[in-house]
Design an enzyme around this catalytic site. Structure first.
Site, PDB file in Angstrom:
ATOM      1  N   ASP A 140       0.810  -1.227   0.000  1.00  0.00           N
ATOM      2  CA  ASP A 140       0.000   0.000   0.000  1.00  0.00           C
ATOM      3  C   ASP A 140       0.841   1.272   0.000  1.00  0.00           C
ATOM      4  OD1 ASP A 140      -2.182  -1.727   0.142  1.00  0.00           O
ATOM      5  OD2 ASP A 140      -2.233  -1.649   2.324  1.00  0.00           O
TER       6      ASP A 140
ATOM      7  N   LYS B 156       1.945   1.971  -5.151  1.00  0.00           N
ATOM      8  CA  LYS B 156       2.500   1.390  -6.396  1.00  0.00           C
ATOM      9  C   LYS B 156       1.587   1.658  -7.592  1.00  0.00           C
ATOM     10  CE  LYS B 156       2.438  -2.562  -4.309  1.00  0.00           C
ATOM     11  NZ  LYS B 156       2.140  -2.086  -2.945  1.00  0.00           N
TER      12      LYS B 156
ATOM     13  N   GLY C  29      -4.430  -4.494  -3.744  1.00  0.00           N
ATOM     14  CA  GLY C  29      -5.429  -3.471  -4.069  1.00  0.00           C
ATOM     15  C   GLY C  29      -4.700  -2.193  -4.418  1.00  0.00           C
ATOM     16  N   HIS C  30      -4.758  -1.781  -5.683  1.00  0.00           N
ATOM     17  CA  HIS C  30      -3.982  -0.630  -6.143  1.00  0.00           C
ATOM     18  C   HIS C  30      -4.926   0.508  -6.538  1.00  0.00           C
ATOM     19  CE1 HIS C  30      -0.392  -3.482  -7.229  1.00  0.00           C
ATOM     20  NE2 HIS C  30      -0.743  -3.518  -5.959  1.00  0.00           N
TER      21      HIS C  30
ATOM     22  N   GLN D 177       2.079  -6.020  -3.131  1.00  0.00           N
ATOM     23  CA  GLN D 177       2.541  -6.107  -1.745  1.00  0.00           C
ATOM     24  C   GLN D 177       3.814  -5.282  -1.509  1.00  0.00           C
ATOM     25  OE1 GLN D 177       1.905  -9.984  -2.654  1.00  0.00           O
ATOM     26  NE2 GLN D 177      -0.154  -9.173  -2.490  1.00  0.00           N
TER      27      GLN D 177
HETATM   28  P1  GDP Z   1      -0.685   0.234  -3.553  1.00  0.00           P
HETATM   29  O1  GDP Z   1      -1.293  -1.040  -3.073  1.00  0.00           O
HETATM   30  O2  GDP Z   1       0.788   0.307  -3.295  1.00  0.00           O
HETATM   31  O3  GDP Z   1      -1.012   0.562  -4.981  1.00  0.00           O
HETATM   32  O4  GDP Z   1      -1.337   1.403  -2.657  1.00  0.00           O
HETATM   33  P2  GDP Z   1      -2.890   1.538  -2.222  1.00  0.00           P
HETATM   34  O5  GDP Z   1      -3.640   2.052  -3.360  1.00  0.00           O
HETATM   35  O6  GDP Z   1      -3.364   0.307  -1.552  1.00  0.00           O
HETATM   36  O7  GDP Z   1      -2.768   2.623  -1.084  1.00  0.00           O
HETATM   37  C1  GDP Z   1      -2.217   3.868  -1.324  1.00  0.00           C
HETATM   38  C2  GDP Z   1      -3.223   4.927  -0.865  1.00  0.00           C
HETATM   39  O8  GDP Z   1      -2.575   6.189  -0.833  1.00  0.00           O
HETATM   40  C3  GDP Z   1      -4.395   5.114  -1.818  1.00  0.00           C
HETATM   41  O9  GDP Z   1      -5.499   5.568  -1.085  1.00  0.00           O
HETATM   42  C4  GDP Z   1      -3.895   6.215  -2.759  1.00  0.00           C
HETATM   43  O10 GDP Z   1      -4.943   6.937  -3.390  1.00  0.00           O
HETATM   44  C5  GDP Z   1      -3.157   7.076  -1.781  1.00  0.00           C
HETATM   45  N1  GDP Z   1      -2.049   7.846  -2.330  1.00  0.00           N
HETATM   46  C6  GDP Z   1      -1.080   7.474  -3.207  1.00  0.00           C
HETATM   47  N2  GDP Z   1      -0.162   8.462  -3.344  1.00  0.00           N
HETATM   48  C7  GDP Z   1      -0.572   9.466  -2.520  1.00  0.00           C
HETATM   49  C8  GDP Z   1      -0.039  10.735  -2.173  1.00  0.00           C
HETATM   50  O11 GDP Z   1       1.021  11.161  -2.627  1.00  0.00           O
HETATM   51  N3  GDP Z   1      -0.753  11.478  -1.263  1.00  0.00           N
HETATM   52  C9  GDP Z   1      -1.921  11.039  -0.697  1.00  0.00           C
HETATM   53  N4  GDP Z   1      -2.532  11.809   0.174  1.00  0.00           N
HETATM   54  N5  GDP Z   1      -2.437   9.834  -1.002  1.00  0.00           N
HETATM   55  C10 GDP Z   1      -1.753   9.071  -1.883  1.00  0.00           C
HETATM   56  P1  IMO Z   2      -0.817  -4.274  -2.216  1.00  0.00           P
HETATM   57  O1  IMO Z   2      -0.376  -4.808  -3.548  1.00  0.00           O
HETATM   58  C1  IMO Z   2      -0.938  -4.656   2.112  1.00  0.00           C
HETATM   59  C2  IMO Z   2      -0.924  -8.696   3.782  1.00  0.00           C
HETATM   60  C3  IMO Z   2      -2.189  -9.094   4.515  1.00  0.00           C
HETATM   61  C4  IMO Z   2      -1.595 -10.017   5.572  1.00  0.00           C
HETATM   62  C5  IMO Z   2      -0.496 -10.733   4.809  1.00  0.00           C
HETATM   63  C6  IMO Z   2      -0.890 -12.096   4.272  1.00  0.00           C
HETATM   64  O2  IMO Z   2      -2.120  -3.588  -2.235  1.00  0.00           O
HETATM   65  O3  IMO Z   2       0.275  -3.477  -1.582  1.00  0.00           O
HETATM   66  P2  IMO Z   2      -2.466 -12.825   2.255  1.00  0.00           P
HETATM   67  O4  IMO Z   2      -3.921 -12.576   2.008  1.00  0.00           O
HETATM   68  O5  IMO Z   2      -1.570 -12.288   1.198  1.00  0.00           O
HETATM   69  O6  IMO Z   2      -2.164 -14.259   2.572  1.00  0.00           O
HETATM   70  O7  IMO Z   2      -2.152 -12.012   3.611  1.00  0.00           O
HETATM   71  O8  IMO Z   2      -0.145  -9.887   3.728  1.00  0.00           O
HETATM   72  N1  IMO Z   2      -1.107  -8.225   2.392  1.00  0.00           N
HETATM   73  C7  IMO Z   2      -1.063  -6.930   2.036  1.00  0.00           C
HETATM   74  N2  IMO Z   2      -0.950  -5.824   2.785  1.00  0.00           N
HETATM   75  N3  IMO Z   2      -1.001  -4.557   0.775  1.00  0.00           N
HETATM   76  C8  IMO Z   2      -1.099  -5.673   0.009  1.00  0.00           C
HETATM   77  O9  IMO Z   2      -1.064  -5.617  -1.339  1.00  0.00           O
HETATM   78  C9  IMO Z   2      -1.179  -6.938   0.632  1.00  0.00           C
HETATM   79  N4  IMO Z   2      -1.301  -8.199   0.198  1.00  0.00           N
HETATM   80  C10 IMO Z   2      -1.240  -8.984   1.279  1.00  0.00           C
HETATM   81  O10 IMO Z   2      -2.823  -7.981   5.080  1.00  0.00           O
HETATM   82  O11 IMO Z   2      -0.975  -9.259   6.588  1.00  0.00           O
HETATM   83 MG    MG Z   3      -2.814  -1.702  -1.802  1.00  0.00          MG
END
Ligand code: GDP
Ligand code: IMO
Ligand code: MG
Length: 441
Positions: free
Chosen positions: A13, A16, A40-41, A222
């Site tokens: 999170d 990416k 979840g991206h 991840q």
């Molecule tokens: P990923 O799994 O690495 O793609 O990241 P996620 O989407 O799960 O979580 C990143 C969160 O941060 C999301 O809610 C994005 O919209 C938010 N986000 C990404 N870059 C920025 C930033 O520079 N500032 C803020 N405030 N939010 C950001």
């Molecule tokens: P993105 O790509 C954050 C975490 C789960 C748990 C552990 C194992 O959005 O960054 P699993 O279901 O994979 O067996 O769970 O890994 N986890 C993540 N945490 N971002 C993710 O993906 C994750 N994918 C798995 O919360 O701690």
């Molecule tokens: Mg994510």
């Protein structure tokens, strides 16, 4: 010509999806190479706000090929939902390809995911419950079903044999009801028909694109600290190949020499969902609230999971772990995200070492799983307390924000080429493109 991997440098999170959405402009092919819909991206661009779990974040650029590679596990229902959602919102999926070698999440996988967690009790990992872990388990146990099997002529026989085995496991090990063959067969036959147009020999496609010198962007899922081998085991995920940079080549069918650069995405602080150690975690008080709710930064970006909706644990930037993950992945440049989310703080902490017993440690300690043994040593820097979401040039950042970024760069020993100051595509200060070319002075 180069392939570039984008990885998460912390516990997932990091942003990416947002970084790939921006940098995909420079590439011909964008591919997911590992994990499943546990990822979840979030992407916000001119098409709106999207949460993608399987489709690569390059899908918004109609001239690019998007691949779900051989290293991914696919829940067909979730993928079809995602394709339908994109189509209904005017985003074409015509250039999406799904690897024949990718494994399929079957209906027993989410059930086993939850049953395993319950059985583990105090040893539970806090998984996403998506069945991703059990699907990788079956891949390694050589009892998995692949996309090639799903769309092949022998699917009925293979399902029958696999289900006999799985029903034995469901009833004898977990004390659950056996599953019926016919409804699963019908449902998965339907999925197969709908997915068939996307199924392709993606390994050959990637190899030929590489041979033609096309730029390939490999989108990690991840974060490195969730990696099976180099993460905080056992509180990790179970992707094979792992989501680390080295997995990028395997998960798309290229050799390691195809990868020329590795972009590590790091949040300006840290978050984690699920169980396991997090030395700089803040467990109560105003600082925790401010980080979790993203106060002072861009609106609507509070720290709750995209896949499960769980509140993310939050903490200060940990440079010991960041340096470790940068080194173990050969990170050539850093994308630092969510700098705006720190805007409300009077002062900001960075962990520069751990105190373990009477020792000061600056490398990943083997005992990290036992957080009580690793006490973070913090350096405190002044905050900037002004909105930075509109800033697009380094020189326009408040001095304190520049000092904070520079200190992280020094501690990690890797150049920071992108600073994200908001969740939208252009809310960023980008000094070099993903291939390292200077694009702004
Ligand atoms: P990923 O799994 O690495 O793609 O990241 P996620 O989407 O799960 O979580 C990143 C969160 O941060 C999301 O809610 C994005 O919209 C938010 N986000 C990404 N870059 C920025 C930033 O520079 N500032 C803020 N405030 N939010 C950001
Ligand atoms: P993105 O790509 C954050 C975490 C789960 C748990 C552990 C194992 O959005 O960054 P699993 O279901 O994979 O067996 O769970 O890994 N986890 C993540 N945490 N971002 C993710 O993906 C994750 N994918 C798995 O919360 O701690
Ligand atoms: Mg994510």
């Amino acid at each position: 010509m180069p392939a570039v991997v984008v990885i998460g440098g912390q516990w997932g999170d990091e942003g990416k999806g947002r970084v790939v959405d921006f940098h995909s402009q420079y590439c011909s092919v964008i591919a997911r190479y590992s994990a499943g819909n546990n990822a979840g991206h979030t992407i916000i661009n001119e098409h709106g706000k999207f949460a993608l779990h399987l489709v690569p974040a390059g899908i918004f650029r109609p001239d690019k090929a998007c691949i779900i590679g051989n290293g991914v596990v696919i829940d067909p229902a979730k993928l079809l939902e995602e394709i339908d959602m994109l189509t209904s919102r005017g985003v074409s999926t015509a250039r999406l390809m799904i690897s024949l070698h990718a494994h399929v999440i079957m209906p027993w996988h989410p059930i086993i995911d939850r049953a395993e967690e319950a059985l583990k009790g105090d040893l539970a990992i806090g998984t996403t419950g998506t069945g991703t872990g059990p699907a990788f388990h079956d891949k390694v146990a050589r009892i998995g079903i692949r996309i090639a099997d799903l769309v092949g002529d022998n699917f009925g026989w293979q399902l029958q044999k696999t289900l006999e085995y799985k029903n034995h496991v469901l009833t004898s090990l977990y004390g659950l009801e056996p599953m019926e063959y016919e409804p699963i067969f019908q449902q998965y036959r339907d999925y197969a028909e709908r997915l068939r147009p996307f199924v392709a020999d993606t390994i050959t496609y990637a190899q030929e694109a590489d041979a033609r010198g096309e730029m390939i962007l490999l989108e990690g899922a991840q974060g490195v600290l969730l990696d099976l081998d180099t993460g905080t085991y056992p509180y990790v995920t179970s992707s094979v190949p792992a989501s680390v940079a080295a997995g990028g080549a395997i998960g798309i069918g290229l050799g390691p020499t195809a990868i020329s650069r590795v972009v590590g995405v790091y949040k300006s602080y840290q978050t984690r969902v699920g169980n396991g150690p997090m030395p700089t975690e803040i467990t109560s008080g105003d600082d925790m609230e401010m980080l979790r709710e993203g106060l002072g930064g861009a609106a609507g970006t509070a720290e709750y999971g995209v896949t499960t909706g769980r509140a993310r644990r939050v903490g200060w930037f940990d440079s010991v772990l960041a340096k470790y993950t940068a080194r173990s992945n050969g990170v050539t440049s850093v994308a630092l995200t969510r700098l705006d989310s720190l805007s409300a703080f009077e002062s900001i902490k960075i962990c520069v070492a751990y105190e373990i017993g009477d020792q000061r440690v600056t490398t990943l300690p083997p005992s990290l799983v036992d957080t009580s043994k690793a006490k973070p040593i913090f350096e405190e820097l002044p905050g900037w307390q002004e909105d930075v979401t509109h800033v697009r040039h380094l020189g326009d950042l408040p001095i304190a924000a520049r000092q904070y970024v520079r200190r992280i760069q020094e501690l990690m020993g890797v150049p920071i080429d992108m600073i994200s100051v908001g969740p939208e595509r252009h809310q960023a200060i980008v000094t070099r493109d993903i291939f390292g070319a200077s694009i702004q002075t």
